[in-house]
Write an enzyme that holds these catalytic residues in place. Structure first.
Site, short mmCIF file in Angstrom:
data_model
loop_
_atom_site.label_atom_id
_atom_site.label_comp_id
_atom_site.label_asym_id
_atom_site.label_seq_id
_atom_site.Cartn_x
_atom_site.Cartn_y
_atom_site.Cartn_z
N HIS A 83 0.84 -1.20 0.00
CA HIS A 83 0.00 0.00 0.00
C HIS A 83 0.87 1.25 0.00
CE1 HIS A 83 -3.51 2.51 0.72
NE2 HIS A 83 -2.75 3.20 1.54
N ASP B 11 -14.52 4.62 8.13
CA ASP B 11 -13.49 5.46 7.52
C ASP B 11 -14.08 6.36 6.44
OD1 ASP B 11 -10.67 6.27 7.04
OD2 ASP B 11 -11.10 5.42 5.07
N ARG C 1 -12.95 14.69 7.72
CA ARG C 1 -11.59 15.22 7.92
C ARG C 1 -11.20 16.13 6.79
NH1 ARG C 1 -8.31 10.16 7.98
NH2 ARG C 1 -6.53 11.57 8.13
N SER D 73 -6.92 5.19 9.54
CA SER D 73 -7.64 5.18 8.27
C SER D 73 -7.00 4.20 7.29
CB SER D 73 -7.63 6.61 7.69
OG SER D 73 -8.03 6.62 6.35
N LYS E 195 -8.28 -0.15 6.57
CA LYS E 195 -8.67 -0.64 5.24
C LYS E 195 -7.80 -1.83 4.83
CE LYS E 195 -8.66 3.66 3.94
NZ LYS E 195 -8.64 4.95 3.28
#
Ligand code: URA
Ligand code: CA
Length: 441
Positions: A82, A161, A168, A183, A187
């Site tokens: 990621h 989220d 946010r 966050s 995920k």
């Protein structure tokens, strides 16, 4: 449980309990807590922080606010990667096929472009027919048979989220270590991988601008991942300038194919090999990073990586012609140079500005409903530290029309800062972080 008391506690800088965290995360997911109370709590968290235990509890509560994907049907250790987001960052398209070709399954759920950053799904959709929407069953079957699949989120992953991130974004509370960490990691945990390599970007185009802040983010995320029973490590890599030279969806697919064909080397390949080697180690296919890198290079030079990309494109309904003939990718109407306005050395780039320039050309969305133009973007011809002469092209623009091309030329000229004195190139890999240590590279 009373939301005002939870806000009050965090306002005074106190730690929230597991029950309090579960309560507001559940309320964010099911809509039972109004946005104004969530927004107030987010600001209190942004200003007063969260300790390690709270951050872990928040992440786990967000993970379990929706579906959790079960990858246990896949043989071997499925590994995910990621990136915290960047410009010209096409590492997934390079490393997923290479890692799969080395025998480690890659079951990857990717995202779409966000703000100035590109998204892997949008890039893949520039391939004629390619589908990123597979059912969970088809997804698992594909990973099982060919070793890799890249799709959008299935089902209802981390719905808390979605609510919190949207709030946010509009309350100036994105830049909070516990909020970013929870966050991203929630995920990743919900998408099921047992082992995860994080690519934490640092510099002008990244969420975190300094190496130290980026290392702290990497450490926080790695700790949560490991506390949650996953094998997680992170590399901190540079986003002071775009990673690859190509920015734009089809252009980035082209660059990935150029790299997998062995025609192009450079920072994109370097970072893909570093990340991929770590994926092979976590996946149990390589004993150490040097061996992992060697395996990745072998898969590159034998053509096994490109063959794997071709298999994946076919499996997901796409036309694999682009693997052999790049002109099969969408082509822009107007192709022209963006000349340097003066001679000198490139000192720095406004990487967010470059990402925004590509978005303005149509490579990204300004609003959720915008349709992306896969063909547009630009190819940079220089990196920080390079000497350039006035009038020589800084970039080649691929635009939908002349007006858009002119706008992009001006934007790129404004984003690339040229000075009279010599400048130093950017360092590419800044640090490696695992659960035990930070290794500065
Ligand atoms: N990406 C995410 O998914 N969440 C953040 O908070 C920041 C970047
Ligand atoms: Ca990306």
């Amino acid at each position: 449980m009373n939301m005002v008391q939870i806000i009050e506690k965090k306002k005074l800088g106190m730690a929230l309990s597991s029950e309090e965290i579960d309560f507001f995360v559940k309320g964010a997911a099911d809509g039972s807590i109004p946005d104004y109370q969530l927004a107030a709590l987010l600001m209190a968290i942004r200003l007063n922080g969260m300790n390690r235990e709270e951050t872990k509890l928040l992440t786990l509560a967000m993970t379990h606010s929706g579906d959790v994907v079960d990858l246990s049907a896949i043989d071997g250790i499925p590994v995910d990667k990621h990136s915290t987001g960047g410009v010209g960052d096409t590492t997934t398209l390079v490393l997923a096929p290479l890692v799969a070709a080395c025998g480690v399954p890659v079951a990857k759920m990717s995202g779409r472009g966000l703000g100035h950053t590109g998204g892997t799904l949008d890039k893949l959709e520039s391939i004629e027919g390619f589908s990123v929407e597979l059912t969970e069953e088809t997804f698992l079957k594909q990973v099982q048979t060919i070793g890799c699949a890249v799709i959008g989120q299935t089902g209802n992953l981390a719905p808390a989220d979605k609510t919190l991130y949207a709030l946010r974004d509009v309350t100036s509370t994105v830049d909070s270590l516990p909020l970013i960490s929870s966050s991203i990691v929630s995920k990743k945990l919900a998408s099921g991988a047992k082992a995860i390599v994080l690519d934490v970007k640092t510099g002008a185009g990244a969420l975190m601008k300094t190496t130290e802040e980026s290392i702290e983010l990497a450490q926080t995320m790695v700790r949560i991942g490991c506390d949650a029973g996953r094998n997680m490590v992170a590399l901190v890599t540079d986003m002071g300038e775009p990673l690859g030279s190509h920015v734009g969806n089809a252009l980035e697919v082209k660059e990935a194919i150029d790299v997998l064909s062995g025609r192009v080397t450079g920072p994109l390949l370097t970072v893909a090999l570093e990340l991929g080697a770590r994926m092979l180690v976590l996946g149990g296919a390589a004993a150490d990073v040097p061996q992992g890198k060697q395996m990745m290079e072998n898969a590159l030079h034998s053509g096994a990586g490109l063959a794997k990309l071709r298999e994946m494109i076919i499996a997901q309904g796409g036309d694999p012609a682009c693997c052999d003939d790049l002109s099969a990718l969408p082509q822009a109407k107007v192709v022209c140079p963006a000349p340097a306005l003066c001679s000198g050395y490139i000192e720095r780039m406004d990487t967010v500005g470059l990402g925004n320039a590509a978005q303005a050309m149509g490579a990204g969305r300004k609003t959720k409903s915008d349709v992306i133009d896969p063909a547009v973007g630009f190819v940079l011809h220089h990196r920080i530290g390079d000497r350039v002469e006035a009038g020589e092209p800084l970039a080649t623009i691929h635009a939908k029309d002349d007006a858009s091309a002119q706008e992009a030329i001006a934007a790129i000229q404004g984003c690339i800062h040229i000075v009279p004195h010599e400048t130093a190139p950017c360092k590419l890999i800044h640090a490696f972080v695992d659960s035990e240590q930070v290794q500065r590279l």
